[in-house]
Design a protein around this motif. Structure first.
Motif, mmCIF file in Angstrom:
data_model
loop_
_atom_site.group_PDB
_atom_site.id
_atom_site.type_symbol
_atom_site.label_atom_id
_atom_site.label_comp_id
_atom_site.label_asym_id
_atom_site.label_seq_id
_atom_site.Cartn_x
_atom_site.Cartn_y
_atom_site.Cartn_z
ATOM 1 N N HIS A 170 43.859 44.171 41.611
ATOM 2 C CA HIS A 170 42.550 44.364 40.983
ATOM 3 C C HIS A 170 41.530 43.417 41.617
ATOM 4 C CE1 HIS A 170 39.342 44.490 38.011
ATOM 5 N NE2 HIS A 170 39.469 43.182 37.883
ATOM 6 N N TYR A 171 41.902 42.139 41.740
ATOM 7 C CA TYR A 171 40.978 41.172 42.345
ATOM 8 C C TYR A 171 40.705 41.528 43.802
ATOM 9 C CZ TYR A 171 41.824 38.188 38.275
ATOM 10 O OH TYR A 171 41.915 37.679 37.002
ATOM 11 N N ARG A 172 41.728 41.899 44.520
ATOM 12 C CA ARG A 172 41.572 42.269 45.928
ATOM 13 C C ARG A 172 40.613 43.448 46.064
ATOM 14 N NH1 ARG A 172 43.883 45.538 49.867
ATOM 15 N NH2 ARG A 172 44.257 44.496 51.871
ATOM 16 N N GLY A 173 40.786 44.444 45.189
ATOM 17 C CA GLY A 173 39.912 45.608 45.221
ATOM 18 C C GLY A 173 38.471 45.262 44.889
ATOM 19 N N ALA A 174 38.276 44.313 43.959
ATOM 20 C CA ALA A 174 36.918 43.919 43.573
ATOM 21 C C ALA A 174 36.184 43.269 44.740
ATOM 22 C CB ALA A 174 36.972 42.968 42.380
ATOM 23 N N VAL A 175 36.889 42.427 45.497
ATOM 24 C CA VAL A 175 36.261 41.781 46.655
ATOM 25 C C VAL A 175 35.960 42.809 47.737
ATOM 26 C CG1 VAL A 175 36.514 40.031 48.452
ATOM 27 C CG2 VAL A 175 37.398 39.591 46.161
ATOM 28 N N LEU A 176 36.905 43.691 47.995
ATOM 29 C CA LEU A 176 36.691 44.729 49.011
ATOM 30 C C LEU A 176 35.533 45.639 48.632
ATOM 31 C CD1 LEU A 176 40.372 45.697 49.857
ATOM 32 C CD2 LEU A 176 38.746 44.572 51.380
ATOM 33 N N GLU A 177 35.427 45.962 47.340
ATOM 34 C CA GLU A 177 34.331 46.823 46.889
ATOM 35 C C GLU A 177 32.991 46.158 47.156
ATOM 36 O OE1 GLU A 177 31.338 48.706 44.448
ATOM 37 O OE2 GLU A 177 32.057 46.648 44.157
ATOM 38 N N VAL B 154 24.107 33.833 47.024
ATOM 39 C CA VAL B 154 25.336 34.196 46.308
ATOM 40 C C VAL B 154 25.139 35.571 45.687
ATOM 41 C CG1 VAL B 154 26.861 33.606 44.384
ATOM 42 C CG2 VAL B 154 25.929 31.788 45.861
ATOM 43 N N GLY B 155 25.958 36.527 46.116
ATOM 44 C CA GLY B 155 25.847 37.884 45.599
ATOM 45 C C GLY B 155 26.607 38.072 44.298
ATOM 46 N N ASP B 156 27.803 37.494 44.222
ATOM 47 C CA ASP B 156 28.628 37.617 43.022
ATOM 48 C C ASP B 156 29.716 36.555 43.093
ATOM 49 O OD1 ASP B 156 29.516 38.536 40.615
ATOM 50 O OD2 ASP B 156 30.102 40.533 41.309
ATOM 51 N N ILE B 157 30.286 36.211 41.945
ATOM 52 C CA ILE B 157 31.383 35.249 41.872
ATOM 53 C C ILE B 157 32.508 35.866 41.055
ATOM 54 C CG2 ILE B 157 32.124 32.963 41.120
ATOM 55 C CD1 ILE B 157 29.293 31.972 41.522
ATOM 56 N N LEU B 158 33.701 35.877 41.628
ATOM 57 C CA LEU B 158 34.871 36.451 40.976
ATOM 58 C C LEU B 158 35.830 35.342 40.569
ATOM 59 C CD1 LEU B 158 36.545 39.075 40.307
ATOM 60 C CD2 LEU B 158 37.589 38.780 42.565
ATOM 61 N N THR B 159 36.156 35.271 39.287
ATOM 62 C CA THR B 159 37.154 34.320 38.792
ATOM 63 C C THR B 159 38.538 34.928 38.922
ATOM 64 O OG1 THR B 159 35.567 33.365 37.235
ATOM 65 C CG2 THR B 159 37.901 32.947 36.820
ATOM 66 N N ILE C 203 33.221 33.931 50.924
ATOM 67 C CA ILE C 203 33.566 35.098 51.729
ATOM 68 C C ILE C 203 32.336 35.974 51.892
ATOM 69 C CG2 ILE C 203 34.321 36.619 49.824
ATOM 70 C CD1 ILE C 203 36.752 37.362 51.653
ATOM 71 N N GLY C 204 32.289 36.712 52.978
ATOM 72 C CA GLY C 204 31.159 37.597 53.241
ATOM 73 C C GLY C 204 31.179 38.024 54.692
ATOM 74 N N ARG D 230 28.959 47.644 48.335
ATOM 75 C CA ARG D 230 27.656 47.113 47.931
ATOM 76 C C ARG D 230 26.873 46.563 49.117
ATOM 77 N NH1 ARG D 230 29.111 43.558 42.525
ATOM 78 N NH2 ARG D 230 30.437 45.110 41.523
ATOM 79 N N GLN D 231 27.561 45.821 49.971
ATOM 80 C CA GLN D 231 26.842 45.153 51.039
ATOM 81 C C GLN D 231 26.484 46.060 52.198
ATOM 82 O OE1 GLN D 231 25.589 41.946 50.896
ATOM 83 N NE2 GLN D 231 26.053 42.528 48.824
ATOM 84 N N ARG D 232 26.986 47.276 52.208
ATOM 85 C CA ARG D 232 26.640 48.203 53.272
ATOM 86 C C ARG D 232 25.675 49.290 52.831
ATOM 87 N NH1 ARG D 232 32.035 48.861 57.092
ATOM 88 N NH2 ARG D 232 32.099 46.674 57.707
#
Length: 262
Positions: free
Chosen positions: A244-251, A219-224, A40-41, A256-258
Motif C-alpha cells: 500500500h505504501y509503495r503504491g502510494a509513493v508510485l502514484e 514538499v508535495g506530500d508526506i507519507l507516514t 524522494i522525487g 500526480r507529478q506527470r
C-alpha cells in the motif's frame, strides 16, 4: 512531535548566466529526534539541495533551518554526511580514513581511545577484518560501509545520506540497506536520506517526503510509514501494508507529478 530539525519557509535560488534559477520554494518540514526520513522525487526536484541545506553546505536564500534548537549556519560535527561517492582518501587504510574524523572531533581523547573508537565503528559496519586494507583493495560496497562508519564515529545528532547506495549493484544495495536498518536500530540515529528507490524508502523510513517537480520545488506530500520495527525484508515482501505504501509513493511520482499544469 519533538521537533529536532526544523525547516521553515525555506527557499533556495542560484544566480546563473541565464538569470536566477529557483531551486526550492516554501519548504516546511519538521523532523523528530530518532526519526528516519527519506526525500524522494524526480531528478531536479531539489532533494540534494534540501540535504545540503541541512548539512550547512548551502545557505538558504529565504527562510531558516534549526537543528537541536540552534540555527544551522554552516557545517558542524553534529551533522554527518554520507555521499553517493564514498570520498575515501586512497593513501589511507580503512582505519586511517575513519580515524581522520575521530582525530578531528575527539582531539582531546587519548590516542588509544581514538583508535578503539575507530575500530569499534568499523566493527559496527562489519569491517573488522579490513582495518588495514586500502580503498583499492576492497569492493564498492565495503568502501561505502567505511564512509558510513566514518560518519557514525563522529556520534552525529543527524546522519545525512545522499543516495548512499545508488551506485551499487542490487544485491550489495540490499545488504547495505539491511545493515543500515540494524545500525539505526542500535544507535537510534536521526537520519535524513535522499533516494530515488521507492522500495528503499518504504523499507527504511518512518516518513517519506515526496518533492514536487522543479524548478521552484517544494514538499508535495508526506507519507507516514507505520510498519513495525525491526523490519525484515523477506517478511515485508508479501505484506499488504508495505505494498500500500509503495503504491502510494508510485502514484505520487508517476501520476500526480506527470500531469500537465492546468
Amino acid at each position: 512531535m519533538d521537533k529536532f530539525v526544523e525547516l521553515t519557509r525555506v527557499g533556495k535560488h542560484f544566480e546563473t548566466r541565464k538569470g536566477r534559477f529557483v531551486a526550492l520554494r516554501e519548504v516546511n518540514l519538521d523532523i523528530a529526534r530518532g526519526e528516519f526520513v527519506s526525500l524522494i522525487g524526480h531528478s531536479g526536484c531539489g532533494k540534494s539541495t534540501v540535504l545540503n541545506l541541512i548539512a550547512g553546505l548551502l545557505e538558504p536564500s529565504e527562510g531558516g533551518l534549526i537543528c537541536n534548537g540552534r540555527e544551522i549556519d554552516g557545517p558542524g560535527p553534529e551533522r554527518a554526511v554520507v555521499f553517493q561517492n564514498h570520498s575515501l582518501l586512497p593513501w589511507m587504510t580503512c582505519l586511517g580514513n575513519v580515524q581522520l574524523a575521530v582525530d578531528k572531533v575527539f582531539a582531546s581523547r587519548s590516542k588509544a581511545e581514538r583508535r578503539e573508537r575507530s575500530e569499534a565503528a568499523l566493527r559496527m559496519v562489519g569491517l573488522d577484518h579490513a582495518l588495514h586494507k586500502y580503498p583499492s583493495e576492497i569492493s564498492g560496497g565495503m568502501k561505502q560501509r567505511v564512509g558510513i562508519a566514518r560518519a557514525l564515529v563522529m556520534e552525529p545528532k543527524v546522519l545525512l545520506m545522499d543516495e548512499p547506495f545508488g551506485a551499487l549493484d542490487a544485491l550489495t544495495r540490499a545488504h547495505l540497506q539491511d545493515e543500515l536498518l540494524r545500525i539505526v536500530g542500535q544507535t537510534r540515529s536521526t537520519v535524513v536520506m535522499v533516494t530515488h528507490d521507492v522500495d528503499e524508502a518504504v523499507l527504511l523510513s518512518d516518513r517519506i517526503v515526496m518533492m514536487s517537480n522543479g524548478p521552484a520545488a517544494t514538499v508535495g506530500d508526506i507519507l507516514t510509514v507505520e510498519l513495525p520495527r525491526p523490519r525484515e525484508r523477506l517478511a515485508l515482501a508479501n505484506d499488504p501494508l508495505y505494498h500500500h505504501y509503495r503504491g502510494a509513493v508510485l502514484e505520487f511520482l508517476y501520476q500526480r507529478q506527470r500531469r500537465p499544469a492546468a
